[in-house]
Write an enzyme that holds these catalytic residues in place. Structure first.
Site, PDB file in Angstrom:
ATOM      1  N   CYS A   1      -7.651   4.919   4.185  1.00  0.00           N
ATOM      2  CA  CYS A   1      -6.220   4.654   4.017  1.00  0.00           C
ATOM      3  C   CYS A   1      -5.384   5.274   5.138  1.00  0.00           C
ATOM      4  CB  CYS A   1      -5.755   5.187   2.672  1.00  0.00           C
ATOM      5  SG  CYS A   1      -3.988   4.982   2.386  1.00  0.00           S
TER       6      CYS A   1
ATOM      7  N   GLU B   1       2.811   1.042  -3.973  1.00  0.00           N
ATOM      8  CA  GLU B   1       2.094   0.877  -5.228  1.00  0.00           C
ATOM      9  C   GLU B   1       1.177   2.051  -5.557  1.00  0.00           C
ATOM     10  OE1 GLU B   1       1.674  -1.900  -7.837  1.00  0.00           O
ATOM     11  OE2 GLU B   1       3.714  -1.508  -7.212  1.00  0.00           O
TER      12      GLU B   1
ATOM     13  N   ALA C   1       0.822  -1.212   0.000  1.00  0.00           N
ATOM     14  CA  ALA C   1       0.000   0.000   0.000  1.00  0.00           C
ATOM     15  C   ALA C   1       0.856   1.262   0.000  1.00  0.00           C
ATOM     16  CB  ALA C   1      -0.929  -0.004   1.213  1.00  0.00           C
TER      17      ALA C   1
ATOM     18  N   SER D   1       1.127   5.295  -4.414  1.00  0.00           N
ATOM     19  CA  SER D   1       1.821   6.557  -4.692  1.00  0.00           C
ATOM     20  C   SER D   1       2.589   6.496  -6.011  1.00  0.00           C
ATOM     21  CB  SER D   1       2.786   6.898  -3.550  1.00  0.00           C
ATOM     22  OG  SER D   1       2.073   7.162  -2.363  1.00  0.00           O
TER      23      SER D   1
ATOM     24  N   GLU E   1       4.105  12.953  -0.405  1.00  0.00           N
ATOM     25  CA  GLU E   1       4.957  12.464  -1.487  1.00  0.00           C
ATOM     26  C   GLU E   1       4.548  13.068  -2.823  1.00  0.00           C
ATOM     27  OE1 GLU E   1       6.127   8.001   0.200  1.00  0.00           O
ATOM     28  OE2 GLU E   1       4.477   8.241  -1.201  1.00  0.00           O
TER      29      GLU E   1
END
Length: 407
Positions: free
Chosen positions: A352, A244, A241, A246, A361
Site C-alpha cells: 500500500c 475507505e 484507497a 482508513s 491518521e
C-alpha cells in the site's frame, strides 16, 4: 466431472463472530493451507491461508494483478474492467512496467518526510471532529461524526477535491464495492466515477492548485506527460484507497477496542501504546476481507504445491494475519504485541502506497479520541450494529457511542 467429484468451494464468506474471519479459513490454514478454490467466474485456482505462503506469493516476480489474469473471488467484474486498457493509472490492477512508472511518480507524495508535513493538518482535522462531537453531546454515531470525515477531509485536501462534492463520490465508492453489484452496474458506476474525475482533471488543467492532481498534470518527471485519463485513474484509486481503508479501520477498530475494555484501559492509561495499538488493530481487523487475487504468469511452487502458469491465486490477508505460527494467541487483541509483521497493507510491489498516511491518521485519531473521551462506551446493543459484510472493505456502517458518567 463424475458424481463423486466435487467442485472446489468458493472463498468462505459467512462469519460466526463479526470480529473474526470465517472459521473455515482457520480450518483450511490448519489442514490444507494451499487449497483449491473456485472464483466468481467459475475458474479454479488456489487459496492461500498461511502467512508465509501469502507473503511469498505476493512477492513473487511473475504474478499479475491485472483483472484479465486475476479473477475476483466473490463477483465478476464488467468486461471493460477486465480489459487490457481499463483506466490507465489504476495501479492496483496494473503490472510492471506501467505500474512501475506510475508508482514512481506517486512515491514522493507518500514518503515519511511528506507525511510529516501533513501531520499538523491531520491533527487539526481530528481536533475539529472531536470538538464537533463534544459540542453535539452523546450519543453520536462515531462512523458519521469521526471515522468517515477525518480521512475523507484529508484525502480531499491532498487531492484538491472540494469537500462539498463528497456525498456524490462517496455514494459511488460505496456502490462500486457492493459485492452484490452486477457487472453491468459496476461498469456504469465505473464510467460515472471516471467521468467525475476526468471533469476534475480538466478543471485543474485550466486552474492548477497546490494539490496532488494538479502536480501530476504538470509533473516534469512524467515523460511522456500524463493524460487526463491517466491522472483520473490515479485519482479514482487514491480516492477509494485513501479514504475507505482508513475510515473503516477507525470505525471497526474503535468498536474492537470498546469490546475489549482491558485494551481500551491500557491505551487510556498509556497513550504511548498508540503505535502498537494501530498495528495490532490492523492485524486483528484485516478489513480487505476477500484478500488479494493474483494471476500466475510462470510455473511456480507455493507451499510445496506446483502452481501452473495461467492459474490464479487468492492470498487471504485475514487468514494470514491470524496465523498462530507468526502471531501467538492470534485471536486475542493485544495492543502490547511487540512482534507484529502483519500483511494488512499487502506485500511486494503492490504494498500500500499510502500506508504511512493511514498510520498517521489512525494514530492521531485514536490518540485524540482516548484523550478527549476516556469514558467512551457503546450506546447501543450489538444487534443494532450494521456490519459491512456486503462490501469488499469490511467494517461497520454505524457505531453509536456516548461518554461521561452513566446515568
Amino acid at each position: 466431472m463424475s458424481d463423486t467429484e466435487q467442485q472446489p468451494a468458493t472463498l468462505p464468506r459467512q462469519r460466526t463472530c463479526p470480529f473474526s474471519p470465517p472459521p473455515e479459513l482457520e480450518e483450511l490454514r490448519r489442514t490444507e493451507p494451499v487449497s483449491r478454490m473456485r472464483f466468481a467466474d467459475d475458474s479454479e485456482g488456489w487459496l492461500l491461508t498461511r502467512h508465509a505462503d501469502v507473503r511469498a506469493a505476493l512477492a513473487a516476480p511473475r504474478v499479475s494483478s491485472h483483472p484479465a489474469n486475476a479473477p475476483q473471488p466473490w463477483r465478476n467484474l464488467a468486461p471493460e474492467m477486465r480489459g487490457a486498457e481499463y483506466l490507465p493509472g489504476f495501479l492496483i490492477f496494473m503490472d510492471p512496467p506501467n505500474h512501475t512508472r506510475y508508482r514512481r511518480l506517486l512515491t514522493k507524495w507518500f514518503t515519511m518526510r511528506a507525511i510529516r508535513k501533513l501531520e499538523p493538518r491531520i491533527e487539526e482535522i481530528v481536533s475539529d471532529a472531536l470538538d464537533a462531537m463534544e459540542a453535539q453531546g452523546g450519543p453520536v454515531d462515531l462512523v458519521q461524526s469521526f471515522a468517515l470525515p477525518i480521512p475523507l477531509l484529508v484525502i480531499c485536501e491532498l487531492m484538491g477535491i472540494r469537500y462539498e462534492d463528497r456525498e456524490e463520490f462517496m455514494d459511488m465508492v460505496l456502490r462500486l464495492q457492493d459485492l452484490e453489484a452486477t457487472p453491468e452496474e459496476l461498469g456504469a458506476l465505473g464510467a460515472k466515477m471516471n467521468q467525475f474525475m476526468m471533469d476534475l482533471c480538466a478543471a485543474k488543467r485550466e486552474n492548477p492548485g497546490d494539490d496532488l492532481l494538479s502536480h501530476l498534470i504538470q509533473d516534469p518527471d512524467a515523460v511522456p506527460a500524463l493524460t487526463d485519463l491517466e491522472v483520473a485513474g490515479i485519482g479514482v484509486l487514491m480516492l477509494i484507497a485513501g479514504h475507505e481503508t482508513s475510515a473503516n479501520m477507525l470505525g471497526i477498530g474503535t468498536y474492537t477496542l470498546l469490546q475489549n475494555p482491558d485494551q481500551w484501559a491500557l491505551l487510556r492509561e498509556d497513550i504511548g501504546l498508540v503505535d502498537q495499538a494501530v498495528e495490532e488493530l490492523l492485524r486483528h481487523q484485516t478489513i480487505v476481507q476477500q484478500g488479494l487475487p493474483r494471476g500466475v504468469m510462470a510455473d511456480m511452487e507455493v507451499g510445496g504445491h506446483q502452481v501452473k502458469a495461467g492459474e490464479a491465486l487468492l492470498a487471504s490477508l485475514p487468514a494470514a494475519n491470524r496465523d498462530p505460527e507468526v502471531f501467538p494467541d492470534p485471536d486475542r487483541l493485544d495492543i502490547t504485541r511487540e512482534h507484529n509483521p502483519h500483511l494488512a497493507f499487502g506485500h511486494g510491489i503492490h504494498l500500500c502506497l499510502g500506508m504511512e498516511l493511514a498510520r498517521v491518521e489512525m494514530r492521531s485519531a485514536w490518540r485524540g479520541l482516548v484523550r478527549r473521551f476516556p469514558t467512551l462506551r457503546m450506546a447501543a446493543p450489538p444487534e443494532d450494529i450494521r456490519w459491512r459484510d456486503d462490501q469488499i472493505v469490511y467494517g461497520v456502517y454505524n457505531l453509536p457511542v456516548t461518554w461521561g458518567d452513566a446515568s
